[in-house]
Write a protein that holds these residues in place. Sequence first.
Motif, PDB file in Angstrom:
ATOM      1  N   ASN B 572      42.034  64.601  29.247  1.00  0.00           N
ATOM      2  CA  ASN B 572      42.184  63.453  28.372  1.00  0.00           C
ATOM      3  C   ASN B 572      43.636  63.378  27.925  1.00  0.00           C
ATOM      4  OD1 ASN B 572      41.302  61.237  26.992  1.00  0.00           O
ATOM      5  ND2 ASN B 572      40.647  62.409  25.194  1.00  0.00           N
ATOM      6  N   THR B 573      44.292  62.256  28.218  1.00  0.00           N
ATOM      7  CA  THR B 573      45.723  62.182  27.942  1.00  0.00           C
ATOM      8  C   THR B 573      46.070  60.931  27.152  1.00  0.00           C
ATOM      9  OG1 THR B 573      46.184  60.911  29.935  1.00  0.00           O
ATOM     10  CG2 THR B 573      46.284  63.298  30.131  1.00  0.00           C
ATOM     11  N   LEU B 574      47.233  60.961  26.549  1.00  0.00           N
ATOM     12  CA  LEU B 574      47.806  59.767  25.937  1.00  0.00           C
ATOM     13  C   LEU B 574      48.914  59.302  26.880  1.00  0.00           C
ATOM     14  CD1 LEU B 574      48.146  57.881  23.441  1.00  0.00           C
ATOM     15  CD2 LEU B 574      49.917  59.475  22.674  1.00  0.00           C
ATOM     16  N   ILE B 575      48.807  58.041  27.322  1.00  0.00           N
ATOM     17  CA  ILE B 575      49.849  57.516  28.195  1.00  0.00           C
ATOM     18  C   ILE B 575      50.933  56.910  27.302  1.00  0.00           C
ATOM     19  CG2 ILE B 575      50.385  55.945  30.105  1.00  0.00           C
ATOM     20  CD1 ILE B 575      48.234  57.862  30.934  1.00  0.00           C
ATOM     21  N   PRO B 582      55.631  55.264  32.988  1.00  0.00           N
ATOM     22  CA  PRO B 582      54.603  55.911  32.179  1.00  0.00           C
ATOM     23  C   PRO B 582      54.643  57.440  32.316  1.00  0.00           C
ATOM     24  CG  PRO B 582      53.648  55.121  34.232  1.00  0.00           C
ATOM     25  CD  PRO B 582      55.111  54.778  34.281  1.00  0.00           C
ATOM     26  N   TYR B 583      54.310  58.128  31.261  1.00  0.00           N
ATOM     27  CA  TYR B 583      54.113  59.576  31.291  1.00  0.00           C
ATOM     28  C   TYR B 583      52.844  59.878  30.526  1.00  0.00           C
ATOM     29  CZ  TYR B 583      58.721  60.057  33.252  1.00  0.00           C
ATOM     30  OH  TYR B 583      59.781  59.970  34.094  1.00  0.00           O
ATOM     31  N   ALA B 584      52.216  60.979  30.842  1.00  0.00           N
ATOM     32  CA  ALA B 584      50.968  61.328  30.158  1.00  0.00           C
ATOM     33  C   ALA B 584      51.182  62.597  29.346  1.00  0.00           C
ATOM     34  CB  ALA B 584      49.863  61.536  31.188  1.00  0.00           C
ATOM     35  N   ILE B 585      50.567  62.636  28.175  1.00  0.00           N
ATOM     36  CA  ILE B 585      50.633  63.834  27.336  1.00  0.00           C
ATOM     37  C   ILE B 585      49.191  64.281  27.068  1.00  0.00           C
ATOM     38  CG2 ILE B 585      51.416  64.798  25.136  1.00  0.00           C
ATOM     39  CD1 ILE B 585      53.431  62.499  24.985  1.00  0.00           C
ATOM     40  N   PRO B 586      48.850  65.548  27.345  1.00  0.00           N
ATOM     41  CA  PRO B 586      47.479  66.002  27.093  1.00  0.00           C
ATOM     42  C   PRO B 586      47.132  65.842  25.610  1.00  0.00           C
ATOM     43  CG  PRO B 586      48.707  67.650  28.331  1.00  0.00           C
ATOM     44  CD  PRO B 586      49.691  66.606  27.892  1.00  0.00           C
ATOM     45  N   VAL B 587      46.003  65.211  25.343  1.00  0.00           N
ATOM     46  CA  VAL B 587      45.615  64.964  23.952  1.00  0.00           C
ATOM     47  C   VAL B 587      45.450  66.277  23.195  1.00  0.00           C
ATOM     48  CG1 VAL B 587      43.718  64.112  22.523  1.00  0.00           C
ATOM     49  CG2 VAL B 587      44.619  62.685  24.358  1.00  0.00           C
ATOM     50  N   GLU B 658      47.987  53.978  25.910  1.00  0.00           N
ATOM     51  CA  GLU B 658      46.552  54.124  25.685  1.00  0.00           C
ATOM     52  C   GLU B 658      46.135  55.547  25.969  1.00  0.00           C
ATOM     53  OE1 GLU B 658      44.236  51.997  28.547  1.00  0.00           O
ATOM     54  OE2 GLU B 658      45.613  52.453  30.175  1.00  0.00           O
ATOM     55  N   GLU B 659      44.912  55.885  25.516  1.00  0.00           N
ATOM     56  CA  GLU B 659      44.364  57.176  25.848  1.00  0.00           C
ATOM     57  C   GLU B 659      43.592  57.004  27.141  1.00  0.00           C
ATOM     58  OE1 GLU B 659      43.092  59.081  22.011  1.00  0.00           O
ATOM     59  OE2 GLU B 659      41.725  60.100  23.391  1.00  0.00           O
ATOM     60  N   GLN B 660      43.742  57.938  28.073  1.00  0.00           N
ATOM     61  CA  GLN B 660      43.056  57.782  29.336  1.00  0.00           C
ATOM     62  C   GLN B 660      42.711  59.139  29.957  1.00  0.00           C
ATOM     63  OE1 GLN B 660      45.035  55.005  31.953  1.00  0.00           O
ATOM     64  NE2 GLN B 660      43.586  55.412  33.594  1.00  0.00           N
ATOM     65  N   GLU B 661      41.539  59.194  30.580  1.00  0.00           N
ATOM     66  CA  GLU B 661      41.164  60.417  31.291  1.00  0.00           C
ATOM     67  C   GLU B 661      41.762  60.376  32.685  1.00  0.00           C
ATOM     68  OE1 GLU B 661      37.041  61.440  31.289  1.00  0.00           O
ATOM     69  OE2 GLU B 661      37.448  62.543  29.450  1.00  0.00           O
ATOM     70  N   LEU B 662      42.450  61.425  33.055  1.00  0.00           N
ATOM     71  CA  LEU B 662      43.092  61.451  34.363  1.00  0.00           C
ATOM     72  C   LEU B 662      42.558  62.602  35.198  1.00  0.00           C
ATOM     73  CD1 LEU B 662      46.844  60.928  33.390  1.00  0.00           C
ATOM     74  CD2 LEU B 662      45.213  59.202  34.186  1.00  0.00           C
ATOM     75  N   ILE B 688      52.213  56.268  39.774  1.00  0.00           N
ATOM     76  CA  ILE B 688      52.142  57.720  39.662  1.00  0.00           C
ATOM     77  C   ILE B 688      52.590  58.118  38.257  1.00  0.00           C
ATOM     78  CG2 ILE B 688      53.141  59.881  40.514  1.00  0.00           C
ATOM     79  CD1 ILE B 688      53.451  58.413  43.240  1.00  0.00           C
ATOM     80  N   VAL B 689      51.831  59.010  37.646  1.00  0.00           N
ATOM     81  CA  VAL B 689      52.178  59.411  36.293  1.00  0.00           C
ATOM     82  C   VAL B 689      52.235  60.943  36.215  1.00  0.00           C
ATOM     83  CG1 VAL B 689      49.754  59.289  35.530  1.00  0.00           C
ATOM     84  CG2 VAL B 689      51.560  59.166  33.843  1.00  0.00           C
TER      85      VAL B 689
END
Lengths: 147, 716
Positions: B572-575, B582-587, B658-662, B688-689
């Motif tokens: 579960n990440t915050l984009i 875009p980059y993702a950060i683990p919630v 947004e929050e998104q499951e990757l 690609i993120v």
Amino acid sequence: MAGKYVCFVAGKGRYGIPLDQVVRIVRREEITAVPSTPRFVEGVIHLRGEVIPVLHVRERFGLPRQEAGRKSRIVIVSSQERLYGLLVDEVRDIVEIGEEGTDREAPAALGLSEDFVLGIGQAADGLVVLLDIRRILASSREIRVPD
Amino acid sequence: MAYPGIDENRLRRLFIDEAEELLEKLNRCLLELEKKPDDPALIQEAFRLTHSVKSEASAMRLSHLADVAHRLEDVFDKVREGSVVLTRAQMDGIFSGCDMLIEMLGRIAGGAANDDFDTRALFADLDRLFAPAGPSSTGESRIDPQAPLWLTEFEKAQVREAAERGEKLYRLVFQVNEDEPMKYPRAYLVFNNLEQITNLIRTSPDLATGEGDDRIYGKVTALLATHRPESDLAQAVRVDQVEEVVWSALDPATLLSGAAAGVENGPETAAAARPASVPAGPLPQAPAPSQATAPPADAGHAGAEGERPAGDVPAPVRLEKTFIKVETRKLNDLWQLIGELIINKTRLNRLVGQISGLDEACYKNVEGIADALERIAAGMQHTMVGTRMVPISTAFGKISRLVRDLSGSLGKEADLELHGEDTEIDRGVVEVLSEPLTHLIKNSLDHGLETGEERQRLGKPRRGRIIVSARQEAGRVFIEISDDGRGLDLVKIRQKAGVPADLNDEETARLIFRHGLTTRDSVTVHAGRGVGMDVVDRRIREELGGKVLVRSEAGRGTTMTIVLPLALNILNTLIVACGDRPYAIPVQSIDETVKTAPQDVVAGNGDRRLLYRQGVIPLLALEELLGLPQGSPPEERYGVILQAREERTCLLVDQLIEEQELVIKPVDALLNERRLFSGVSVLGDGRIVFVLDAATIGEIGRARGRRHGDPSSAGR
């Protein structure tokens, strides 16, 4: 060393990638840049569910960059069970090199970084530098080729 | 081209996999056996398992391993033949044999070429422990019709039924000629004949399945009920090469009650000791063995105690699941294809939206297909996640042994309860989980529980209690380890950690995960060095993407809860956006998100920090971290407060999306020299993120703080 090689041209040289390591050759498509990577890492592409790092071959060989042309291709190779893309100006052909047509000693004489080269192959229409893909990918050490 | 070495290696790996599984089962079987030392089904199972290990080891020419397995096989063979009830000392001997097998296998798995091991001490022990060997298998009276017979609850129910129908009960023992090379077919003929004319309650060994070495069918005991006269029985066992047939009529009443009364630790007492709480001294085990490893005789016995209404005997239910082995690479390939499918499904959905105005009928059609595809893709994803799942009992298996061995050496008495062993969890998680779990349980035993005397003084039951339970809830797995010991000494923790005496209880309890903290004044072998809890916390957080919660009540006990994501590769990440990327950060590594105000940003020495809560924390802009051109000034930007190893860092980004499951894939080392990324994924629109690694960012922030000579920058 004998076998089939996918050949491409960079600068004055003609280089061969062992055919059994080549998974696919794709047109140059959108490459996503990745920050904080060496200059020769062009970025990543998304292909069939995989995110694949792409190396800029001219940059990797210490040659000046050129505007990417219509013939520009990404050669997808497999090394150590992972996939990598090699961005080349043009894929020339596939050549067959016979055992008698290879020379392990020649690279040094030609001023090549021999660590990254399997040997020099004699194809019907000229010499081909046979690349050691695994070592090229495993190191970020500078590779020199004649311009 | 032939590579002579390769097949051998592959075989060896296969062998190691197989053998590990067998030994794990053996360990569980032994724990169960210690609780019910006279259960023939368990003894049979132990025999079968050791036998398989032996055969496989011999095939791999691992002679020492095969020898030890063979020795254990012999032991179970003797136990099975005689009416020996295993003593604690004998069980210890068997356990050390099992341990030695595990150790040998570990050494081989670690690359050792052979299995050289000094087995003399073990063999001497086993010789001594099993010297009398019960009724000898070579003596004159090989068959003792008076030997006690133990029945499972299901078998008892069958006996009751038969008695009510007025059938007579017999125990029939026969022996196949020792020189007969194919014993099973002979024995099976008898079985077949008997089955025609009697109600076969049990055969031992089990002739119906016919598993295991042929020679175990040399002697067969059958318990049967029938209306037919004895002469028919005699006829039924008249099979070539079958000799020494003995049968005796049994009295159902004696069989049901008396059999157990004659010997201590009979099945009645074992059954009585079986409910939820099982003493650790004589052996902890789960209330219900899991399906995969349940001894076959137990299969139909659920709740069979007490009176069952006549005519209501359930058939022995076999709920066995079937399994095939699949190379993980193939599963991974499938996984990737499903990932592709999901991405393309998203593309299709977009397209459907675009054509909505054009052709109504066509639109309806395509929309229907897109919806169906959506369901199919979701179903495939769900099933695929399922293939990675294994029951958590694989991680629990070692706990029973741990509590058994450790409570003894610590001089404590503890009951262990296990719940929710069937809870499924990603197999990658199980591998990592084992060690932290072990540590937490050691901690409960050593720090949590008081000694028996102390507990009595406090008016608590003398035996301590440790409950380990697992459950799945809202897409997470919860594993709770609770004890009824003394609870955390919060006063002492505050004192040792040097924090204000008014720090609240919850935050104080969390301090036990701080490196180097121990409230223990003396150090034991097992715990108390203050290393470990921080490692437990870190591994669960960083390797498993989970967290550990602590709850403690003085004098009442401590509960540690491990919360884990269901699958390792779904995060579960915050984009967030940096420029247009875009980059993702683990919630799980985000403390909170903030909007920075100019007055909160402290500049100094070419460095900036953020006033946050009561401290100052490092402030990094994402573009600066990534070596990209400078973005907007730090005032009035979005800040993501990252938390890694108790330290906070503020990361400035341009946008919170947004929050998104990757579905996360590993990042090639070529792209990750600075370890900035913990994974990479593809968004629904094909972009690609990269997933940012909070631990590395924390380190960079801290290093910067140190460079500017301000150690207090580690905000807490």
